[in-house]
Each structure stands twice: as structure tokens, then as C-alpha cells.
Design a protein around this motif. Structure first.
Motif, PDB file in Angstrom:
ATOM      1  N   LYS A 123       0.808  -1.220   0.000  1.00 56.40           N
ATOM      2  CA  LYS A 123       0.000   0.000   0.000  1.00 56.40           C
ATOM      3  C   LYS A 123       0.845   1.276   0.000  1.00 56.40           C
ATOM      4  O   LYS A 123       0.575   2.206  -0.763  1.00 56.40           O
ATOM      5  N   LEU A 124       1.849   1.336   0.869  1.00 61.25           N
ATOM      6  CA  LEU A 124       2.661   2.555   0.937  1.00 61.25           C
ATOM      7  C   LEU A 124       3.405   2.835  -0.371  1.00 61.25           C
ATOM      8  O   LEU A 124       3.444   4.000  -0.807  1.00 61.25           O
ATOM      9  N   PRO A 125       4.021   1.834  -1.027  1.00 59.51           N
ATOM     10  CA  PRO A 125       4.628   2.124  -2.335  1.00 59.51           C
ATOM     11  C   PRO A 125       3.617   2.619  -3.364  1.00 59.51           C
ATOM     12  O   PRO A 125       3.952   3.452  -4.213  1.00 59.51           O
ATOM     13  N   ALA A 126       2.374   2.118  -3.298  1.00 61.85           N
ATOM     14  CA  ALA A 126       1.356   2.570  -4.243  1.00 61.85           C
ATOM     15  C   ALA A 126       0.919   4.005  -3.982  1.00 61.85           C
ATOM     16  O   ALA A 126       0.315   4.638  -4.849  1.00 61.85           O
ATOM     17  N   LEU A 127       1.217   4.525  -2.789  1.00 60.21           N
ATOM     18  CA  LEU A 127       0.782   5.874  -2.421  1.00 60.21           C
ATOM     19  C   LEU A 127       1.869   6.926  -2.603  1.00 60.21           C
ATOM     20  O   LEU A 127       1.653   8.089  -2.235  1.00 60.21           O
ATOM     21  N   ARG A 128       3.026   6.554  -3.151  1.00 55.40           N
ATOM     22  CA  ARG A 128       4.095   7.538  -3.305  1.00 55.40           C
ATOM     23  C   ARG A 128       3.682   8.678  -4.218  1.00 55.40           C
ATOM     24  O   ARG A 128       3.871   9.845  -3.897  1.00 55.40           O
ATOM     25  N   GLY A 129       3.118   8.351  -5.370  1.00 56.45           N
ATOM     26  CA  GLY A 129       2.680   9.389  -6.304  1.00 56.45           C
ATOM     27  C   GLY A 129       1.572  10.261  -5.738  1.00 56.45           C
ATOM     28  O   GLY A 129       1.676  11.496  -5.753  1.00 56.45           O
ATOM     29  N   PRO A 130       0.486   9.673  -5.228  1.00 61.24           N
ATOM     30  CA  PRO A 130      -0.574  10.487  -4.623  1.00 61.24           C
ATOM     31  C   PRO A 130      -0.096  11.320  -3.440  1.00 61.24           C
ATOM     32  O   PRO A 130      -0.546  12.456  -3.255  1.00 61.24           O
ATOM     33  N   LEU A 131       0.806  10.777  -2.619  1.00 60.59           N
ATOM     34  CA  LEU A 131       1.348  11.552  -1.502  1.00 60.59           C
ATOM     35  C   LEU A 131       2.147  12.754  -2.001  1.00 60.59           C
ATOM     36  O   LEU A 131       2.097  13.842  -1.411  1.00 60.59           O
ATOM     37  N   LEU A 132       2.862  12.575  -3.098  1.00 61.97           N
ATOM     38  CA  LEU A 132       3.614  13.682  -3.684  1.00 61.97           C
ATOM     39  C   LEU A 132       2.669  14.769  -4.174  1.00 61.97           C
ATOM     40  O   LEU A 132       2.906  15.965  -3.948  1.00 61.97           O
ATOM     41  N   ILE A 133       1.590  14.359  -4.835  1.00 64.02           N
ATOM     42  CA  ILE A 133       0.609  15.337  -5.316  1.00 64.02           C
ATOM     43  C   ILE A 133      -0.030  16.073  -4.149  1.00 64.02           C
ATOM     44  O   ILE A 133      -0.167  17.309  -4.170  1.00 64.02           O
ATOM     45  N   ALA A 134      -0.434  15.332  -3.109  1.00 62.58           N
ATOM     46  CA  ALA A 134      -1.045  15.961  -1.939  1.00 62.58           C
ATOM     47  C   ALA A 134      -0.067  16.904  -1.256  1.00 62.58           C
ATOM     48  O   ALA A 134      -0.456  17.972  -0.762  1.00 62.58           O
ATOM     49  N   THR A 135       1.210  16.541  -1.217  1.00 67.58           N
ATOM     50  CA  THR A 135       2.215  17.408  -0.599  1.00 67.58           C
ATOM     51  C   THR A 135       2.360  18.708  -1.374  1.00 67.58           C
ATOM     52  O   THR A 135       2.425  19.796  -0.782  1.00 67.58           O
ATOM     53  N   ILE A 136       2.410  18.623  -2.693  1.00 71.57           N
ATOM     54  CA  ILE A 136       2.550  19.833  -3.515  1.00 71.57           C
ATOM     55  C   ILE A 136       1.333  20.733  -3.346  1.00 71.57           C
ATOM     56  O   ILE A 136       1.461  21.964  -3.188  1.00 71.57           O
ATOM     57  N   PHE A 137       0.134  20.149  -3.376  1.00 77.02           N
ATOM     58  CA  PHE A 137      -1.073  20.948  -3.164  1.00 77.02           C
ATOM     59  C   PHE A 137      -1.054  21.626  -1.790  1.00 77.02           C
ATOM     60  O   PHE A 137      -1.449  22.796  -1.652  1.00 77.02           O
ATOM     61  N   SER A 138      -0.587  20.907  -0.783  1.00 74.49           N
ATOM     62  CA  SER A 138      -0.560  21.448   0.576  1.00 74.49           C
ATOM     63  C   SER A 138       0.471  22.563   0.703  1.00 74.49           C
ATOM     64  O   SER A 138       0.243  23.548   1.414  1.00 74.49           O
ATOM     65  N   ILE A 139       1.602  22.425   0.026  1.00 71.23           N
ATOM     66  CA  ILE A 139       2.617  23.480   0.046  1.00 71.23           C
ATOM     67  C   ILE A 139       2.063  24.755  -0.580  1.00 71.23           C
ATOM     68  O   ILE A 139       2.211  25.859  -0.030  1.00 71.23           O
ATOM     69  N   ILE A 140       1.417  24.615  -1.717  1.00 69.20           N
ATOM     70  CA  ILE A 140       0.831  25.782  -2.384  1.00 69.20           C
ATOM     71  C   ILE A 140      -0.223  26.426  -1.491  1.00 69.20           C
ATOM     72  O   ILE A 140      -0.276  27.656  -1.349  1.00 69.20           O
ATOM     73  N   GLY A 141      -1.073  25.607  -0.877  1.00 70.41           N
ATOM     74  CA  GLY A 141      -2.109  26.143   0.000  1.00 70.41           C
ATOM     75  C   GLY A 141      -1.537  26.830   1.226  1.00 70.41           C
ATOM     76  O   GLY A 141      -2.077  27.854   1.672  1.00 70.41           O
ATOM     77  N   SER A 142      -0.450  26.310   1.771  1.00 69.07           N
ATOM     78  CA  SER A 142       0.158  26.925   2.957  1.00 69.07           C
ATOM     79  C   SER A 142       0.729  28.297   2.634  1.00 69.07           C
ATOM     80  O   SER A 142       0.575  29.254   3.403  1.00 69.07           O
ATOM     81  N   PHE A 143       1.402  28.420   1.497  1.00 69.68           N
ATOM     82  CA  PHE A 143       1.962  29.711   1.118  1.00 69.68           C
ATOM     83  C   PHE A 143       0.864  30.726   0.775  1.00 69.68           C
ATOM     84  O   PHE A 143       1.114  31.927   0.812  1.00 69.68           O
ATOM     85  N   GLN A 144      -0.333  30.238   0.437  1.00 69.71           N
ATOM     86  CA  GLN A 144      -1.453  31.121   0.116  1.00 69.71           C
ATOM     87  C   GLN A 144      -2.357  31.385   1.316  1.00 69.71           C
ATOM     88  O   GLN A 144      -3.452  31.922   1.149  1.00 69.71           O
ATOM     89  N   LEU A 145      -1.923  31.027   2.502  1.00 70.72           N
ATOM     90  CA  LEU A 145      -2.744  31.176   3.708  1.00 70.72           C
ATOM     91  C   LEU A 145      -3.265  32.605   3.846  1.00 70.72           C
ATOM     92  O   LEU A 145      -2.492  33.558   3.937  1.00 70.72           O
TER      93      LEU A 145
END
Length: 285
Positions: free
Chosen positions: A198-220
Motif C-alpha cells: 500500500k505505501l509504495p502505491a501511495l508515493r505518487g498520490p502523496l507527492l501530489i497531496a504534498t505539492i497541493f498542501s505546500i501551495i495552500g500553505s503559502f497562500q494562507l
């Protein structure tokens, strides 16, 4: 055939240029000029950018959102990962109801969420105040300068943990069930299945979620802007870069410098998101 393809993509390209490229271009254009009450508009070149890079208020606000990102994003993604794994395990009773309940806060507008949590944080009229009077204790002031950033992080986590959970859960649903069956036949337990499959299958989605979260944090912006009315002594006009740019534009009438702050933050966000994506792709390869 090439002309037909361009005709099909023309509506999208027109809307993309109008609502995305044009505002960026206009913001860059504004940042290159300086408008004063006496003297009018003059070409400033890189003067506004030099001012921004040496502005202590800007760097103070940037440091605050950087700290927010470093703490809140890992906590939120970790909770989203746990929730996605729990729902996907098939051992959670009422999984459908639990899934929609966790996702539901994402449907609440950020302004409403900030007002709701701000009311609960209040020590005179909210949940904290009611608990203090009921239990005859003194609880920490959740809107104090030392705690308000964590309080904002709690609001953002409550809003977006369900959204990130849905991204991860959707990725788990496309994993071939035969992999789980083969692992169970080989005697693998649930923890090993999570770690190996499961964790190897989530590497790509976790990367996408991380990028979205970084953008959202800087736009706080929404949460501190709303809580500022409840805690004016804790949240300043330069509490976050976006709040600083907003105050410069609409309160200080400094449109050119406000556009400069926005452009600088856009570049920083783009660079950080790119570096995170590059690092994630290298680890995946």
C-alpha cells in the motif's frame, strides 16, 4: 487535422489566457512601476523587488507560513494517510459513513470554518469560555499570540484532511486485489501488506497531496483574515504574505508594492513545489 485540434483547444486556451496568464502578466507589469501621490507613476525596474527582499515585515510573514508548512502539512498528511488506510482495510464498521463524515468539512467554506472555530476558541462567548465556567478551570487562550498559529493549523487540518484522505483512498482502490491475496497466501500480515504494497502505491498520490498542501500553505489568507477581527492583538496586517499584500493594496494604496509581494511569493512557491516534486520523482525512480 492540426487545425481541427487547435479549434477544439481554442476555448480552453482563451479562458486559460484570460483568467491565468493575463492576471500574472498584469501583476508583473504593476510590480515594475511605482505610483506616488506626488510625482505620478514612474518606472521602478527592480526597485520594488529589492525593497521586498530587504523588507523585515515580508520575511517575518514568510517565516511564519514556512513554520506553519513545516508543522501542519506533515501532521495533516499523516492523519489523511491513517484514515485512508483504515477505510481501505475493510475492517472499519460504517466505512461509507465515516468516509463522508471526514470529507464533509472540505465542503464548508473557509470563511465559515474560520468563523465557527473562532467562536469556539473564544474565552468569553465560545466553547473555551463555557468549559472554563463549567469546570471552574483556566484553559489556555487559543487566540493568544503564542498559540494562534497552532489554532489556525487546527482549522486548516480540519478543513483539508478529508480532501487528502480521498486522494489517498482513491489511489488504494485501484491496487490490484490479487496482490493482497498473494501476500496473504505467503503469510504476510496486515502491517506487512501496508508497508510492502500500500505505501509504495501511495508515493505518487502523496507527492501530489504534498505539492497541493505546500501551495495552500503559502497562500494562507482566509483563516488569519477572519480571526484577525477576533484577535487583533495576535494577528497583524503582515501575519502572512498574502495578508500583507492585501493590506498594502486595499489599506495602504500601495498597489505596485503589493503586486511585487505577490510575484515574489509566486516564484518562491513555484520553486519550492518544483524542488519537492523533483525530490519525490528521484526517490520514486
Amino acid at each position: 487535422m492540426a487545425r481541427v485540434g487547435w479549434l477544439f483547444t481554442a476555448p480552453f486556451l482563451a479562458v486559460f489566457a484570460l483568467v491565468f496568464l493575463a492576471p500574472i502578466g498584469y501583476g508583473v507589469y504593476l510590480s515594475l512601476f511605482d505610483t506616488k501621490l506626488i510625482g505620478g507613476t514612474t518606472f521602478a525596474g527592480a526597485g520594488n523587488y529589492a525593497k521586498a527582499l530587504s523588507d523585515p515585515q515580508f520575511w517575518s510573514s514568510f517565516g511564519r507560513v514556512a513554520l506553519f508548512l513545516a508543522v501542519q502539512v506533515p501532521v495533516m498528511l499523516f492523519l489523511a494517510l491513517l484514515l485512508a488506510l483504515a477505510i481501505d482495510s475493510g475492517r472499519l464498521h460504517g466505512a461509507a459513513f465515516f468516509r463522508i463524515s471526514v470529507f464533509l468539512p472540505y465542503a464548508v467554506p473557509a470563511v465559515v470554518a474560520a468563523l465557527m472555530w473562532g467562536f469556539m476558541y473564544g474565552d468569553r462567548f465560545g466553547l473555551v469560555g463555557n468549559l472554563e465556567r463549567a469546570l471552574h478551570v483556566t484553559l489556555p487562550d487559543l487566540l493568544s499570540p503564542d498559540v494562534v498559529l497552532a489554532s489556525i493549523g487546527n482549522i486548516v487540518t480540519w478543513e483539508f484532511v478529508g480532501y487528502n484522505m480521498l486522494i489517498l483512498y482513491s489511489a488504494l482502490r485501484v491496487v490490484n486485489p490479487s496482490l493482497y491475496e498473494a501476500a496473504e497466501i505467503d503469510g504476510a500480515g496486515q502491517i506487512r501488506i501496508v508497508r510492502v504494497i500500500k505505501l509504495p502505491a501511495l508515493r505518487g498520490p502523496l507527492l501530489i497531496a504534498t505539492i497541493f498542501s505546500i501551495i495552500g500553505s503559502f497562500q494562507l489568507f482566509n483563516e488569519p483574515s477572519i480571526l484577525k477581527t477576533l484577535a487583533p492583538n495576535s494577528i497583524s496586517t503582515f501575519y502572512t504574505p498574502n495578508l500583507y499584500a492585501y493590506s498594502l493594496s486595499f489599506s495602504g494604496q500601495q498597489y505596485n508594492y503589493s503586486a511585487t509581494i505577490a510575484v515574489v511569493m509566486g516564484v518562491i512557491t513555484m520553486v519550492v513545489a518544483y524542488l519537492v516534486q523533483l525530490r519525490g520523482l528521484r526517490r520514486a525512480s
